[in-house]
Design an enzyme around this catalytic site. Structure first.
Site: not given
Ligand code: SAJ
Length: 424
Positions: A213, A267
Protein backbone atom coordinates in the site's frame (compact mmCIF):
# COMPACT_ATOMS: atom_id res chain seq x y z
CA UNK A 1 -16.13 -21.39 1.78
CA UNK A 2 -17.02 -19.76 5.09
CA UNK A 3 -20.54 -18.33 5.40
CA UNK A 4 -20.09 -14.85 6.90
CA UNK A 5 -23.28 -13.98 8.81
CA UNK A 6 -22.21 -10.75 10.52
CA UNK A 7 -19.38 -8.31 9.83
CA UNK A 8 -18.55 -5.20 11.81
CA UNK A 9 -16.66 -2.33 10.17
CA UNK A 10 -14.85 -0.02 12.59
CA UNK A 11 -14.58 3.44 11.06
CA UNK A 12 -17.29 4.68 8.65
CA UNK A 13 -15.15 7.08 6.59
CA UNK A 14 -14.26 7.30 2.89
CA UNK A 15 -13.35 3.59 2.84
CA UNK A 16 -15.24 2.07 5.78
CA UNK A 17 -18.70 3.27 4.79
CA UNK A 18 -18.55 2.09 1.14
CA UNK A 19 -17.19 -1.23 2.47
CA UNK A 20 -20.20 -1.47 4.84
CA UNK A 21 -22.57 -0.79 1.93
CA UNK A 22 -21.03 -3.34 -0.43
CA UNK A 23 -20.84 -6.11 2.20
CA UNK A 24 -24.48 -5.45 3.22
CA UNK A 25 -25.52 -5.54 -0.46
CA UNK A 26 -24.10 -9.06 -0.60
CA UNK A 27 -26.61 -10.22 2.05
CA UNK A 28 -24.23 -9.98 5.02
CA UNK A 29 -25.56 -8.32 8.17
CA UNK A 30 -23.20 -5.38 8.75
CA UNK A 31 -22.75 -3.18 11.80
CA UNK A 32 -20.90 0.04 11.07
CA UNK A 33 -19.11 1.55 14.06
CA UNK A 34 -17.86 5.13 14.44
CA UNK A 35 -16.89 7.28 17.41
CA UNK A 36 -18.52 10.28 15.70
CA UNK A 37 -22.21 10.41 16.70
CA UNK A 38 -23.00 12.61 13.67
CA UNK A 39 -21.71 9.87 11.37
CA UNK A 40 -23.73 7.22 13.21
CA UNK A 41 -26.87 9.38 13.02
CA UNK A 42 -26.37 10.06 9.28
CA UNK A 43 -25.93 6.38 8.43
CA UNK A 44 -28.88 5.40 10.63
CA UNK A 45 -30.99 7.79 8.53
CA UNK A 46 -29.55 6.26 5.34
CA UNK A 47 -27.58 9.44 4.64
CA UNK A 48 -23.91 9.69 3.54
CA UNK A 49 -21.82 12.36 5.28
CA UNK A 50 -19.46 12.96 2.36
CA UNK A 51 -19.61 13.11 -1.45
CA UNK A 52 -19.13 9.77 -3.27
CA UNK A 53 -21.15 8.99 -6.45
CA UNK A 54 -23.96 6.41 -6.02
CA UNK A 55 -23.08 5.68 -2.37
CA UNK A 56 -26.13 7.48 -0.97
CA UNK A 57 -28.51 5.29 -2.99
CA UNK A 58 -26.80 2.09 -1.86
CA UNK A 59 -26.69 3.19 1.79
CA UNK A 60 -30.41 4.04 1.72
CA UNK A 61 -31.16 0.58 0.27
CA UNK A 62 -29.12 -1.49 2.75
CA UNK A 63 -30.16 0.57 5.77
CA UNK A 64 -33.88 0.37 4.90
CA UNK A 65 -33.53 -3.39 4.29
CA UNK A 66 -32.00 -3.72 7.75
CA UNK A 67 -28.74 -5.23 6.42
CA UNK A 68 -26.69 -2.24 7.62
CA UNK A 69 -26.99 -0.61 11.03
CA UNK A 70 -24.75 1.96 12.70
CA UNK A 71 -23.61 2.41 16.27
CA UNK A 72 -20.92 4.06 18.37
CA UNK A 73 -20.00 0.84 20.15
CA UNK A 74 -18.74 -2.36 18.51
CA UNK A 75 -20.75 -5.55 18.91
CA UNK A 76 -19.90 -9.23 18.43
CA UNK A 77 -19.50 -10.33 14.82
CA UNK A 78 -17.93 -13.14 12.76
CA UNK A 79 -15.44 -10.67 11.26
CA UNK A 80 -14.19 -7.18 12.03
CA UNK A 81 -12.72 -4.76 9.48
CA UNK A 82 -10.72 -1.87 10.97
CA UNK A 83 -10.73 1.19 8.68
CA UNK A 84 -9.78 4.04 10.99
CA UNK A 85 -7.48 7.03 10.26
CA UNK A 86 -3.70 6.67 10.46
CA UNK A 87 -2.51 10.28 10.27
CA UNK A 88 0.97 11.73 10.71
CA UNK A 89 2.06 13.44 13.92
CA UNK A 90 3.48 17.01 13.87
CA UNK A 91 6.92 15.36 13.57
CA UNK A 92 5.82 13.48 10.42
CA UNK A 93 5.71 10.17 12.33
CA UNK A 94 2.93 7.57 11.79
CA UNK A 95 0.14 7.80 14.40
CA UNK A 96 -1.48 4.36 14.94
CA UNK A 97 -3.35 5.42 18.08
CA UNK A 98 -6.75 5.09 16.35
CA UNK A 99 -5.84 1.54 15.27
CA UNK A 100 -4.86 0.64 18.83
CA UNK A 101 -8.02 2.24 20.23
CA UNK A 102 -10.14 0.16 17.84
CA UNK A 103 -8.13 -2.93 18.87
CA UNK A 104 -8.94 -2.34 22.52
CA UNK A 105 -12.62 -1.80 21.67
CA UNK A 106 -12.76 -5.15 19.85
CA UNK A 107 -10.81 -7.26 22.33
CA UNK A 108 -13.61 -8.08 24.80
CA UNK A 109 -15.98 -9.03 21.97
CA UNK A 110 -13.78 -11.65 20.31
CA UNK A 111 -14.61 -15.37 20.28
CA UNK A 112 -13.07 -18.45 18.70
CA UNK A 113 -13.26 -18.41 14.92
CA UNK A 114 -13.43 -14.61 14.55
CA UNK A 115 -11.46 -12.77 11.87
CA UNK A 116 -9.95 -9.29 12.20
CA UNK A 117 -8.72 -7.44 9.10
CA UNK A 118 -6.84 -4.14 9.34
CA UNK A 119 -7.42 -2.00 6.22
CA UNK A 120 -6.01 1.34 7.37
CA UNK A 121 -2.82 2.45 5.62
CA UNK A 122 -0.26 1.46 8.27
CA UNK A 123 3.48 1.31 8.95
CA UNK A 124 5.12 -2.08 8.41
CA UNK A 125 4.45 -4.31 11.46
CA UNK A 126 1.21 -2.67 12.64
CA UNK A 127 -0.91 -5.79 12.03
CA UNK A 128 1.50 -7.89 14.07
CA UNK A 129 1.48 -5.21 16.79
CA UNK A 130 -2.33 -5.33 16.79
CA UNK A 131 -2.35 -9.12 17.20
CA UNK A 132 0.14 -8.93 20.05
CA UNK A 133 -2.01 -6.31 21.77
CA UNK A 134 -5.07 -8.55 21.41
CA UNK A 135 -3.17 -11.52 22.83
CA UNK A 136 -2.30 -9.41 25.86
CA UNK A 137 -5.90 -8.34 26.33
CA UNK A 138 -7.36 -11.83 25.74
CA UNK A 139 -4.95 -14.46 27.14
CA UNK A 140 -7.82 -16.96 26.91
CA UNK A 141 -7.62 -16.92 23.10
CA UNK A 142 -4.72 -17.85 20.80
CA UNK A 143 -3.80 -15.18 18.22
CA UNK A 144 -1.45 -15.68 15.23
CA UNK A 145 2.12 -14.52 15.75
CA UNK A 146 3.73 -16.11 12.71
CA UNK A 147 5.02 -19.15 14.59
CA UNK A 148 1.96 -21.44 14.59
CA UNK A 149 -1.21 -22.20 12.66
CA UNK A 150 -2.89 -23.29 15.92
CA UNK A 151 -4.89 -20.12 16.66
CA UNK A 152 -8.43 -19.37 17.83
CA UNK A 153 -8.68 -16.00 16.09
CA UNK A 154 -7.47 -14.97 12.61
CA UNK A 155 -5.70 -11.66 11.89
CA UNK A 156 -4.82 -10.19 8.48
CA UNK A 157 -4.07 -6.95 6.63
CA UNK A 158 -5.72 -5.95 3.36
CA UNK A 159 -5.24 -2.41 2.00
CA UNK A 160 -7.68 -0.67 -0.36
CA UNK A 161 -6.53 1.24 -3.46
CA UNK A 162 -9.76 2.86 -4.58
CA UNK A 163 -9.90 6.29 -6.20
CA UNK A 164 -12.28 8.77 -4.54
CA UNK A 165 -15.15 9.28 -6.97
CA UNK A 166 -14.91 5.65 -8.21
CA UNK A 167 -14.93 3.88 -4.84
CA UNK A 168 -17.92 1.56 -5.34
CA UNK A 169 -16.62 0.39 -8.72
CA UNK A 170 -13.01 -0.04 -7.67
CA UNK A 171 -13.79 -1.77 -4.35
CA UNK A 172 -15.28 -4.56 -6.48
CA UNK A 173 -13.09 -4.52 -9.60
CA UNK A 174 -9.59 -3.80 -8.27
CA UNK A 175 -7.20 -6.64 -7.52
CA UNK A 176 -6.55 -6.76 -3.80
CA UNK A 177 -3.73 -8.15 -1.68
CA UNK A 178 -4.42 -10.01 1.53
CA UNK A 179 -1.69 -10.58 4.12
CA UNK A 180 -2.47 -12.93 7.01
CA UNK A 181 -0.38 -13.47 10.15
CA UNK A 182 -0.95 -17.17 9.47
CA UNK A 183 -1.94 -19.20 6.41
CA UNK A 184 -5.42 -19.72 7.83
CA UNK A 185 -5.71 -15.98 8.52
CA UNK A 186 -4.90 -15.26 4.87
CA UNK A 187 -7.42 -17.91 3.77
CA UNK A 188 -10.17 -16.55 6.02
CA UNK A 189 -9.58 -12.95 4.93
CA UNK A 190 -9.55 -13.98 1.26
CA UNK A 191 -12.89 -15.74 1.75
CA UNK A 192 -14.35 -12.61 3.31
CA UNK A 193 -13.25 -10.40 0.40
CA UNK A 194 -14.35 -13.03 -2.11
CA UNK A 195 -17.93 -12.10 -1.14
CA UNK A 196 -17.58 -8.89 -3.21
CA UNK A 197 -14.15 -8.57 -4.90
CA UNK A 198 -14.20 -9.54 -8.59
CA UNK A 199 -10.51 -8.68 -9.07
CA UNK A 200 -7.73 -11.09 -8.16
CA UNK A 201 -7.12 -11.71 -4.45
CA UNK A 202 -3.34 -12.00 -3.98
CA UNK A 203 -2.18 -13.77 -0.81
CA UNK A 204 1.03 -12.52 0.82
CA UNK A 205 2.44 -11.78 4.29
CA UNK A 206 0.95 -9.05 6.48
CA UNK A 207 4.14 -6.97 6.33
CA UNK A 208 4.34 -7.25 2.55
CA UNK A 209 0.70 -6.17 2.22
CA UNK A 210 1.38 -3.17 4.49
CA UNK A 211 4.38 -2.17 2.36
CA UNK A 212 2.49 -2.73 -0.92
CA UNK A 213 0.00 0.00 0.00
CA UNK A 214 2.76 2.42 0.96
CA UNK A 215 4.71 1.49 -2.18
CA UNK A 216 1.82 2.30 -4.53
CA UNK A 217 1.47 5.82 -3.19
CA UNK A 218 5.19 6.46 -2.72
CA UNK A 219 5.77 5.48 -6.35
CA UNK A 220 3.13 7.99 -7.43
CA UNK A 221 4.72 10.69 -5.25
CA UNK A 222 8.17 10.02 -6.77
CA UNK A 223 6.72 10.15 -10.28
CA UNK A 224 4.97 13.46 -9.54
CA UNK A 225 8.21 14.81 -8.01
CA UNK A 226 10.02 13.85 -11.22
CA UNK A 227 7.45 15.84 -13.20
CA UNK A 228 7.77 18.80 -10.83
CA UNK A 229 11.57 18.72 -11.08
CA UNK A 230 11.24 18.59 -14.86
CA UNK A 231 8.99 21.66 -14.73
CA UNK A 232 11.72 23.54 -12.83
CA UNK A 233 14.29 22.48 -15.44
CA UNK A 234 11.96 23.64 -18.24
CA UNK A 235 11.40 26.99 -16.50
CA UNK A 236 15.19 27.47 -16.39
CA UNK A 237 15.48 26.73 -20.11
CA UNK A 238 12.24 28.53 -21.08
CA UNK A 239 10.85 25.28 -22.45
CA UNK A 240 7.29 23.90 -22.28
CA UNK A 241 7.21 21.09 -19.67
CA UNK A 242 3.74 19.92 -20.83
CA UNK A 243 5.05 19.46 -24.38
CA UNK A 244 8.22 17.78 -23.09
CA UNK A 245 6.22 15.26 -21.05
CA UNK A 246 3.64 14.70 -23.78
CA UNK A 247 6.36 13.86 -26.29
CA UNK A 248 8.46 11.80 -23.83
CA UNK A 249 5.33 9.78 -22.97
CA UNK A 250 5.05 8.84 -26.64
CA UNK A 251 7.87 6.40 -25.81
CA UNK A 252 6.17 3.00 -25.40
CA UNK A 253 7.68 2.49 -21.97
CA UNK A 254 7.67 6.03 -20.50
CA UNK A 255 4.78 7.27 -18.37
CA UNK A 256 5.58 10.56 -16.61
CA UNK A 257 2.81 12.12 -14.52
CA UNK A 258 1.88 15.84 -14.55
CA UNK A 259 3.58 18.74 -12.74
CA UNK A 260 1.47 20.82 -10.40
CA UNK A 261 1.43 23.28 -7.48
CA UNK A 262 2.11 20.49 -4.97
CA UNK A 263 0.64 17.17 -3.81
CA UNK A 264 -2.48 17.16 -1.67
CA UNK A 265 -4.92 14.68 -0.23
CA UNK A 266 -4.50 12.47 2.81
CA UNK A 267 -2.68 9.66 1.01
CA UNK A 268 0.03 10.51 -1.53
CA UNK A 269 1.38 13.33 0.65
CA UNK A 270 1.28 11.13 3.77
CA UNK A 271 2.08 7.50 2.99
CA UNK A 272 5.71 8.01 1.81
CA UNK A 273 6.55 9.32 5.28
CA UNK A 274 5.58 5.87 6.68
CA UNK A 275 8.29 4.28 4.52
CA UNK A 276 10.89 6.95 5.28
CA UNK A 277 10.17 6.55 9.00
CA UNK A 278 10.73 2.77 8.76
CA UNK A 279 13.98 3.01 6.73
CA UNK A 280 15.42 6.56 6.98
CA UNK A 281 18.88 5.62 5.69
CA UNK A 282 17.54 3.64 2.72
CA UNK A 283 14.50 5.72 1.64
CA UNK A 284 16.59 8.55 0.14
CA UNK A 285 14.74 8.97 -3.20
CA UNK A 286 11.32 8.73 -1.49
CA UNK A 287 12.34 11.37 1.04
CA UNK A 288 13.76 13.62 -1.68
CA UNK A 289 10.53 13.32 -3.68
CA UNK A 290 8.53 14.38 -0.62
CA UNK A 291 10.80 17.43 -0.23
CA UNK A 292 10.42 18.39 -3.89
CA UNK A 293 6.62 18.10 -3.81
CA UNK A 294 6.16 19.86 -0.47
CA UNK A 295 8.34 22.75 -1.69
CA UNK A 296 6.08 23.41 -4.69
CA UNK A 297 3.46 25.61 -2.92
CA UNK A 298 6.20 27.95 -1.68
CA UNK A 299 7.69 28.14 -5.19
CA UNK A 300 4.29 29.09 -6.65
CA UNK A 301 3.78 31.73 -3.94
CA UNK A 302 7.16 33.29 -4.78
CA UNK A 303 6.39 33.29 -8.50
CA UNK A 304 3.12 35.12 -7.86
CA UNK A 305 4.74 37.57 -5.43
CA UNK A 306 7.48 38.38 -7.95
CA UNK A 307 4.80 39.13 -10.57
CA UNK A 308 2.74 41.18 -8.09
CA UNK A 309 5.76 43.27 -7.16
CA UNK A 310 5.79 44.72 -10.69
CA UNK A 311 2.16 45.96 -10.51
CA UNK A 312 0.64 48.77 -8.43
CA UNK A 313 -2.22 47.52 -6.23
CA UNK A 314 -2.30 44.09 -7.93
CA UNK A 315 -5.47 41.97 -8.03
CA UNK A 316 -4.69 38.24 -8.02
CA UNK A 317 -7.29 35.67 -9.12
CA UNK A 318 -6.61 32.13 -7.80
CA UNK A 319 -8.60 29.48 -9.68
CA UNK A 320 -9.22 26.29 -7.71
CA UNK A 321 -8.92 25.35 -4.01
CA UNK A 322 -9.56 21.56 -3.96
CA UNK A 323 -6.65 19.11 -3.66
CA UNK A 324 -7.31 17.71 -7.14
CA UNK A 325 -9.61 18.31 -10.11
CA UNK A 326 -13.39 17.91 -10.12
CA UNK A 327 -13.86 17.29 -6.38
CA UNK A 328 -14.69 19.48 -3.37
CA UNK A 329 -12.11 17.98 -0.97
CA UNK A 330 -9.76 20.57 0.51
CA UNK A 331 -7.76 18.15 2.69
CA UNK A 332 -4.02 18.93 2.53
CA UNK A 333 -4.74 21.01 -0.56
CA UNK A 334 -1.66 22.82 -1.95
CA UNK A 335 -4.01 25.34 -3.57
CA UNK A 336 -5.40 26.31 -0.15
CA UNK A 337 -1.85 26.58 1.22
CA UNK A 338 -0.88 28.89 -1.65
CA UNK A 339 -3.94 31.17 -1.33
CA UNK A 340 -3.47 31.43 2.44
CA UNK A 341 0.24 32.30 2.06
CA UNK A 342 -0.51 34.91 -0.63
CA UNK A 343 -3.16 36.51 1.58
CA UNK A 344 -0.84 36.47 4.62
CA UNK A 345 1.96 38.09 2.59
CA UNK A 346 -0.18 41.13 1.70
CA UNK A 347 1.08 41.03 -1.89
CA UNK A 348 -2.24 42.16 -3.33
CA UNK A 349 -6.03 41.73 -3.37
CA UNK A 350 -6.70 37.98 -3.47
CA UNK A 351 -9.84 36.66 -5.18
CA UNK A 352 -10.40 32.87 -5.10
CA UNK A 353 -12.73 30.70 -7.19
CA UNK A 354 -13.79 27.14 -6.32
CA UNK A 355 -16.74 25.87 -8.41
CA UNK A 356 -17.20 22.86 -6.09
CA UNK A 357 -17.80 24.96 -2.96
CA UNK A 358 -20.93 26.92 -2.10
CA UNK A 359 -19.29 28.95 0.67
CA UNK A 360 -15.94 30.53 1.49
CA UNK A 361 -13.67 28.32 3.63
CA UNK A 362 -13.33 29.95 7.05
CA UNK A 363 -9.53 30.01 6.77
CA UNK A 364 -9.91 32.27 3.72
CA UNK A 365 -12.65 34.48 5.19
CA UNK A 366 -10.34 35.10 8.15
CA UNK A 367 -7.72 36.36 5.69
CA UNK A 368 -10.03 38.66 3.74
CA UNK A 369 -9.95 36.47 0.64
CA UNK A 370 -12.94 37.11 -1.60
CA UNK A 371 -14.71 34.27 -3.47
CA UNK A 372 -16.04 34.87 -6.97
CA UNK A 373 -16.93 33.01 -10.14
CA UNK A 374 -14.03 32.41 -12.53
CA UNK A 375 -14.91 34.96 -15.22
CA UNK A 376 -15.65 37.65 -12.64
CA UNK A 377 -12.32 37.02 -10.91
CA UNK A 378 -10.38 36.95 -14.18
CA UNK A 379 -12.04 40.17 -15.34
CA UNK A 380 -10.87 42.05 -12.22
CA UNK A 381 -7.42 40.43 -12.04
CA UNK A 382 -4.00 41.61 -13.08
CA UNK A 383 -2.58 38.14 -12.36
CA UNK A 384 -4.45 34.85 -12.95
CA UNK A 385 -3.13 31.78 -11.07
CA UNK A 386 -4.56 28.43 -12.23
CA UNK A 387 -4.15 26.04 -9.28
CA UNK A 388 -6.61 23.19 -10.04
CA UNK A 389 -7.58 22.03 -13.53
CA UNK A 390 -11.29 21.60 -12.78
CA UNK A 391 -13.38 20.68 -15.81
CA UNK A 392 -15.23 24.03 -15.50
CA UNK A 393 -12.00 25.98 -16.03
CA UNK A 394 -11.22 24.17 -19.27
CA UNK A 395 -14.36 25.85 -20.71
CA UNK A 396 -12.89 29.34 -20.14
CA UNK A 397 -11.95 30.95 -23.45
CA UNK A 398 -8.21 31.83 -23.21
CA UNK A 399 -9.15 35.15 -24.87
CA UNK A 400 -10.64 36.16 -21.49
CA UNK A 401 -7.06 36.19 -20.17
CA UNK A 402 -6.17 39.04 -22.55
CA UNK A 403 -2.79 40.57 -21.63
CA UNK A 404 -3.00 39.51 -17.98
CA UNK A 405 -0.06 37.75 -16.32
CA UNK A 406 -0.99 34.03 -16.21
CA UNK A 407 0.66 31.52 -13.86
CA UNK A 408 -0.72 28.21 -15.06
CA UNK A 409 0.49 25.51 -12.60
CA UNK A 410 -1.50 22.73 -14.32
CA UNK A 411 -0.79 23.53 -17.96
CA UNK A 412 -4.45 24.12 -18.72
CA UNK A 413 -3.70 27.00 -21.10
CA UNK A 414 -0.03 26.31 -21.79
CA UNK A 415 -0.37 22.84 -23.22
CA UNK A 416 1.86 21.38 -25.87
CA UNK A 417 2.20 23.12 -29.21
CA UNK A 418 3.66 19.99 -30.83
CA UNK A 419 2.07 19.36 -34.21
CA UNK A 420 1.27 15.88 -35.52
CA UNK A 421 3.11 15.63 -38.84
CA UNK A 422 0.61 14.62 -41.48
CA UNK A 423 2.21 11.59 -43.08
CA UNK A 424 1.68 11.94 -46.82
N1 SAJ B 1 -1.11 14.98 -8.71
C1 SAJ B 1 -0.19 15.69 -9.47
N2 SAJ B 1 0.17 15.21 -10.69
C2 SAJ B 1 -0.35 14.03 -11.18
C3 SAJ B 1 -1.28 13.31 -10.39
C4 SAJ B 1 -1.64 13.80 -9.15
O1 SAJ B 1 0.29 16.76 -9.08
O2 SAJ B 1 -0.01 13.65 -12.32
C5 SAJ B 1 -1.52 15.50 -7.40
C6 SAJ B 1 -3.00 15.81 -7.35
O3 SAJ B 1 -3.25 17.12 -7.83
C7 SAJ B 1 -3.30 15.68 -5.87
C8 SAJ B 1 -2.33 14.59 -5.40
O4 SAJ B 1 -1.32 14.49 -6.41
O5 SAJ B 1 -3.01 16.88 -5.20
C9 SAJ B 1 -2.98 13.21 -5.20
O6 SAJ B 1 -3.74 12.97 -6.32
P1 SAJ B 1 -4.17 11.44 -6.76
O7 SAJ B 1 -4.69 11.52 -8.13
O8 SAJ B 1 -3.06 10.52 -6.51
O9 SAJ B 1 -5.43 11.12 -5.83
P2 SAJ B 1 -5.71 10.35 -4.47
O10 SAJ B 1 -4.75 10.74 -3.42
O11 SAJ B 1 -7.16 10.61 -4.26
O12 SAJ B 1 -5.59 8.74 -4.79
C10 SAJ B 1 -4.43 8.02 -4.55
C11 SAJ B 1 -4.47 6.82 -5.50
N3 SAJ B 1 -3.22 6.11 -5.43
C12 SAJ B 1 -2.57 5.82 -6.60
O13 SAJ B 1 -3.01 6.20 -7.68
C13 SAJ B 1 -1.33 5.01 -6.48
C14 SAJ B 1 -5.59 5.88 -5.07
O14 SAJ B 1 -5.58 4.70 -5.87
C15 SAJ B 1 -5.39 5.49 -3.62
O15 SAJ B 1 -6.37 4.55 -3.17
C16 SAJ B 1 -5.48 6.75 -2.79
O16 SAJ B 1 -4.38 7.61 -3.17
C17 SAJ B 1 -5.38 6.36 -1.35
O17 SAJ B 1 -6.44 6.48 -0.66
O18 SAJ B 1 -4.33 5.85 -0.92
Amino acid sequence: MRNWKTVSVIGMGYIGLPTCAILASRGISVVGVDTNQHVVDCVTRGVVHFVEPDLDGLIQKVVSSGMLSATKFAQQADAFIVAVPTPLTEDLEPDVSYVMAATEQLAPLLKTGDLIVLESTSPIGTTRQMSKRLAGLRPDLKFPDGTSEDTDVFVAYSPERVLPGRVLTELVQNDRCVGGLSKQSSQMAAELYATFVEGDLMITSAETAELVKLTENAFRDVNIAFANELSAICRKHSLNVWETIELANRHPRVSILQPGPGVGGHCIAVDPHFIVHSAPDEAKLIAAARSINSARPGEVVKEVQDAAATIADPVIACLGLAFKPNIDDLRESPAMEIVEQLADSGCGRIIACEPHLNSTPSDLTARGVEMMDALGAIDLADIVVLLVDHRQFSMINPAALGEKKVIDTRGLWTRSTAQLHALV
